[in-house]
Design a protein around this motif. Structure first.
Motif, PDB file in Angstrom:
ATOM      1  N   SER A 190       6.786   1.062  -2.224  1.00 41.61           N
ATOM      2  CA  SER A 190       5.801   0.163  -1.642  1.00 41.61           C
ATOM      3  C   SER A 190       5.181  -0.630  -2.726  1.00 41.61           C
ATOM      4  N   LEU A 191       4.639  -1.781  -2.437  1.00 42.89           N
ATOM      5  CA  LEU A 191       3.962  -2.903  -3.555  1.00 42.89           C
ATOM      6  C   LEU A 191       2.623  -3.178  -2.828  1.00 42.89           C
ATOM      7  N   SER A 192       2.211  -2.362  -1.578  1.00 40.64           N
ATOM      8  CA  SER A 192       0.974  -2.742  -0.982  1.00 40.64           C
ATOM      9  C   SER A 192       0.114  -2.151  -1.890  1.00 40.64           C
ATOM     10  N   ASP A 193      -1.167  -2.568  -1.926  1.00 36.26           N
ATOM     11  CA  ASP A 193      -2.486  -2.163  -2.854  1.00 36.26           C
ATOM     12  C   ASP A 193      -2.110  -2.393  -4.511  1.00 36.26           C
ATOM     13  N   ARG A 194      -1.085  -3.173  -4.870  1.00 37.59           N
ATOM     14  CA  ARG A 194      -0.818  -3.181  -6.286  1.00 37.59           C
ATOM     15  C   ARG A 194      -1.815  -4.287  -6.783  1.00 37.59           C
ATOM     16  N   SER A 195      -2.126  -4.288  -8.116  1.00 39.00           N
ATOM     17  CA  SER A 195      -3.359  -5.090  -8.693  1.00 39.00           C
ATOM     18  C   SER A 195      -2.530  -5.773  -9.918  1.00 39.00           C
ATOM     19  N   LEU A 196      -3.560  -6.600 -10.616  1.00 37.25           N
ATOM     20  CA  LEU A 196      -3.105  -7.080 -11.764  1.00 37.25           C
ATOM     21  C   LEU A 196      -2.855  -6.112 -12.827  1.00 37.25           C
ATOM     22  N   GLU A 197      -3.500  -4.948 -12.733  1.00 40.92           N
ATOM     23  CA  GLU A 197      -3.352  -3.886 -13.720  1.00 40.92           C
ATOM     24  C   GLU A 197      -2.007  -3.335 -13.718  1.00 40.92           C
ATOM     25  N   HIS A 198      -1.265  -3.324 -12.448  1.00 41.45           N
ATOM     26  CA  HIS A 198       0.007  -2.797 -12.268  1.00 41.45           C
ATOM     27  C   HIS A 198       1.078  -4.000 -12.987  1.00 41.45           C
ATOM     28  N   VAL A 199       0.666  -5.151 -12.877  1.00 43.52           N
ATOM     29  CA  VAL A 199       1.526  -6.264 -13.304  1.00 43.52           C
ATOM     30  C   VAL A 199       1.385  -6.192 -14.932  1.00 43.52           C
ATOM     31  N   LEU A 200       0.251  -5.874 -15.389  1.00 45.02           N
ATOM     32  CA  LEU A 200       0.337  -5.805 -17.016  1.00 45.02           C
ATOM     33  C   LEU A 200       0.677  -4.556 -17.281  1.00 45.02           C
ATOM     34  N   LEU A 201       0.933  -3.522 -16.743  1.00 39.65           N
ATOM     35  CA  LEU A 201       1.554  -2.214 -17.169  1.00 39.65           C
ATOM     36  C   LEU A 201       3.078  -2.440 -16.938  1.00 39.65           C
ATOM     37  N   ALA A 202       3.506  -3.106 -16.119  1.00 35.44           N
ATOM     38  CA  ALA A 202       5.065  -3.046 -15.803  1.00 35.44           C
ATOM     39  C   ALA A 202       5.928  -4.074 -16.514  1.00 35.44           C
ATOM     40  N   ALA A 257       8.113   3.336 -11.642  1.00 38.69           N
ATOM     41  CA  ALA A 257       6.546   3.658 -11.782  1.00 38.69           C
ATOM     42  C   ALA A 257       5.647   2.919 -10.934  1.00 38.69           C
ATOM     43  N   VAL A 258       5.993   1.557 -10.810  1.00 41.31           N
ATOM     44  CA  VAL A 258       5.039   0.798 -10.069  1.00 41.31           C
ATOM     45  C   VAL A 258       5.250   0.711  -8.429  1.00 41.31           C
ATOM     46  N   SER A 259       6.720   0.714  -7.991  1.00 42.92           N
ATOM     47  CA  SER A 259       6.948   0.522  -6.679  1.00 42.92           C
ATOM     48  C   SER A 259       7.392   1.585  -6.017  1.00 42.92           C
ATOM     49  N   GLY A 260       7.819   2.927  -6.725  1.00 46.24           N
ATOM     50  CA  GLY A 260       8.406   3.962  -6.078  1.00 46.24           C
ATOM     51  C   GLY A 260       9.842   3.651  -5.895  1.00 46.24           C
ATOM     52  N   SER A 261      10.701   4.681  -5.280  1.00 47.26           N
ATOM     53  CA  SER A 261      12.018   4.318  -5.098  1.00 47.26           C
ATOM     54  C   SER A 261      12.438   3.109  -4.394  1.00 47.26           C
ATOM     55  N   ILE A 262      13.231   2.424  -4.966  1.00 47.71           N
ATOM     56  CA  ILE A 262      13.691   0.792  -4.548  1.00 47.71           C
ATOM     57  C   ILE A 262      15.128   1.199  -4.236  1.00 47.71           C
ATOM     58  N   GLY A 263      15.789   1.402  -3.526  1.00 47.64           N
ATOM     59  CA  GLY A 263      17.468   1.422  -3.401  1.00 47.64           C
ATOM     60  C   GLY A 263      18.170   0.453  -3.145  1.00 47.64           C
ATOM     61  N   PHE A 264      19.560   0.343  -3.586  1.00 47.16           N
ATOM     62  CA  PHE A 264      20.430  -0.729  -3.191  1.00 47.16           C
ATOM     63  C   PHE A 264      20.364  -2.215  -3.508  1.00 47.16           C
ATOM     64  N   VAL A 265      19.202  -2.637  -4.217  1.00 45.89           N
ATOM     65  CA  VAL A 265      19.122  -3.800  -4.821  1.00 45.89           C
ATOM     66  C   VAL A 265      19.819  -3.987  -5.888  1.00 45.89           C
ATOM     67  N   GLY A 266      20.192  -2.897  -6.714  1.00 47.25           N
ATOM     68  CA  GLY A 266      20.820  -3.197  -8.026  1.00 47.25           C
ATOM     69  C   GLY A 266      22.485  -2.958  -7.767  1.00 47.25           C
ATOM     70  N   LEU A 267      22.701  -2.848  -6.601  1.00 48.03           N
ATOM     71  CA  LEU A 267      24.168  -2.707  -6.041  1.00 48.03           C
ATOM     72  C   LEU A 267      24.529  -4.123  -5.281  1.00 48.03           C
ATOM     73  N   VAL A 268      23.570  -4.432  -4.525  1.00 45.51           N
ATOM     74  CA  VAL A 268      23.863  -5.613  -3.856  1.00 45.51           C
ATOM     75  C   VAL A 268      23.954  -6.864  -4.419  1.00 45.51           C
ATOM     76  N   ALA A 269      22.806  -7.232  -5.435  1.00 49.31           N
ATOM     77  CA  ALA A 269      22.661  -8.378  -5.959  1.00 49.31           C
ATOM     78  C   ALA A 269      23.929  -8.820  -6.972  1.00 49.31           C
ATOM     79  N   PRO A 270      24.613  -8.026  -7.544  1.00 47.82           N
ATOM     80  CA  PRO A 270      25.590  -8.211  -8.371  1.00 47.82           C
ATOM     81  C   PRO A 270      26.909  -8.471  -7.443  1.00 47.82           C
ATOM     82  N   TYR A 271      26.832  -7.738  -6.241  1.00 46.33           N
ATOM     83  CA  TYR A 271      28.064  -8.000  -5.422  1.00 46.33           C
ATOM     84  C   TYR A 271      27.943  -9.305  -4.870  1.00 46.33           C
ATOM     85  N   LEU A 272      26.598  -9.820  -4.491  1.00 40.78           N
ATOM     86  CA  LEU A 272      26.535 -11.085  -4.073  1.00 40.78           C
ATOM     87  C   LEU A 272      26.720 -12.258  -5.252  1.00 40.78           C
ATOM     88  N   ALA A 273      26.416 -11.848  -6.266  1.00 41.10           N
ATOM     89  CA  ALA A 273      26.390 -12.977  -7.383  1.00 41.10           C
ATOM     90  C   ALA A 273      27.986 -13.304  -7.667  1.00 41.10           C
TER      91      ALA A 273
END
Length: 340
Positions: A190-202, A257-273
């Motif tokens: 999830s990206l809810s309740d994320r702040s500028l601190e998370h942006v600066l960390l990541a 670390a910031v978003s938690g587990s996010i699956g399939f984006v790394g597979l789908v994006a190159p496939y579409l590109a």
């Protein structure tokens, strides 16, 4: 005379600006979407430092960090997927399929379980990076020795299973229900309740990981010709593999670390590109990153638009979208292993 592009393909130079503009548009739409009713005029005034204080707080403390993180994390996942597919010469490789995301999740869960993340904010991304590095370190020797993608994917399944067992153990032995809830909800992504601190960390870690990958773009092109050809061109394959692995681990570790587990984006994006670029892995890196940013940005907008009593978790939405695409790749007649 300049070569004429193949019919039906968009070459990388016009493709990249188009995707960059699309990513900016998605980021702008993300700032517009939220439970608090803010008009475009109010958001514009807030971005310029005017308007109501509440509107400024909503834009700068809630919506803008969330939009930035969705684009950054999506871009890192897409770039990592393209880099791993080029390194391993396996179009089904991505940080999730080969266990990198699961290993990073285990590192982050350990930080949550022992309360280290609350005591030191940097401990969560750093332990996620360490977990991702350990997972990739276990896979690289197998990747170099395997004769086909099946061995590597099975090894990735094993690493994912081991990391999953560690996460399950942490849930089983959690000292209180609050710890269980914290770990379980984080794992859904999830990206809810994320702040500028998370942006600066990541951001610094994602930028460092992306830089390590992009600096190996020419080496990935050499690997596409085969290991012997790459060596004859002067590339140190051990060094290339180590640098790409480090880039993926650092960038994906920070993203997880910031978003938690996010699956399939790394597979789908190159496939579409890939259909819009030539066969060189280097030409798919930037488009894959931008498509990943667009996909995750749109998914994060979608979780806020779907009317539910509780906001859907981002990892759930990306899995629901990505799993059918993954199955589609496997069922294609020219998919790896088809007809064998």
């Amino acid at each position: 005379m300049a070569a004429v592009p193949t019919c039906g393909r968009i070459t990388a130079p016009p493709l990249v600006p188009f995707l960059a503009a699309l990513a900016i548009l998605v980021g702008a739409l993300s700032v517009l979407v939220g439970p608090a009713p803010l008009s475009p005029a109010e958001i514009g005034a807030a971005l310029l430092g005017g308007g109501d204080q509440i509107a400024r707080d909503i834009v700068f403390q809630i919506r803008a960090p969330r939009a930035l993180l969705s684009l950054l994390i999506g871009a890192m996942l897409g770039l990592s997927g393209a880099a791993l597919q080029g390194l391993l010469r396996n179009p089904l490789a991505d940080p999730a399929v080969i266990g990198t995301s699961s290993s990073a999740s285990l590192g982050a869960v350990i930080a949550l379980y022992f309360g280290v993340a609350r005591a030191a904010p940097l401990a969560l991304p750093l332990m996620a990076v360490a977990g991702a590095l350990l997972g990739l370190a276990a896979l690289l020797p197998i990747a170099r020795r395997s004769e086909g993608p099946s061995t590597l994917i099975l090894a990735g399944v094993a690493v994912s299973a081991l990391a999953g067992a560690g996460v399950s153990l942490a849930l089983n032995l959690a000292p209180n229900p609050f710890a269980v809830s914290e770990i379980a909800f984080w794992l859904l992504g999830s990206l809810s309740d994320r702040s500028l601190e998370h942006v600066l960390l990541a951001t610094p870690l994602i930028a460092a990981g992306a830089a390590l990958i992009l600096f190996q773009a020419r080496a990935l092109d050499g690997l596409a010709l085969g290991e012997d050809a790459a060596r004859s061109l002067g590339f140190d394959l051990g060094r290339v593999g180590a640098l790409v692995a480090a880039g993926v681990a650092i960038g994906v570790g920070a993203a997880v670390a910031v978003s938690g587990s996010i699956g399939f984006v790394g597979l789908v994006a190159p496939y579409l590109a890939r259909p819009f670029t030539d066969q060189r892995p280097s030409r798919s890196l930037a488009p894959s990153a931008l498509i990943g940013a667009v996909l995750l940005g749109l998914a994060d907008i979608l979780v806020r638009l779907i009317p539910t009593s509780t906001e859907l978790r981002l990892g759930v939405v990306t899995a629901m979208i990505g799993a059918p695409v993954f199955i589609g790749v496997l069922l294609r007649p020219n998919a790896p292993g088809a007809g064998r």
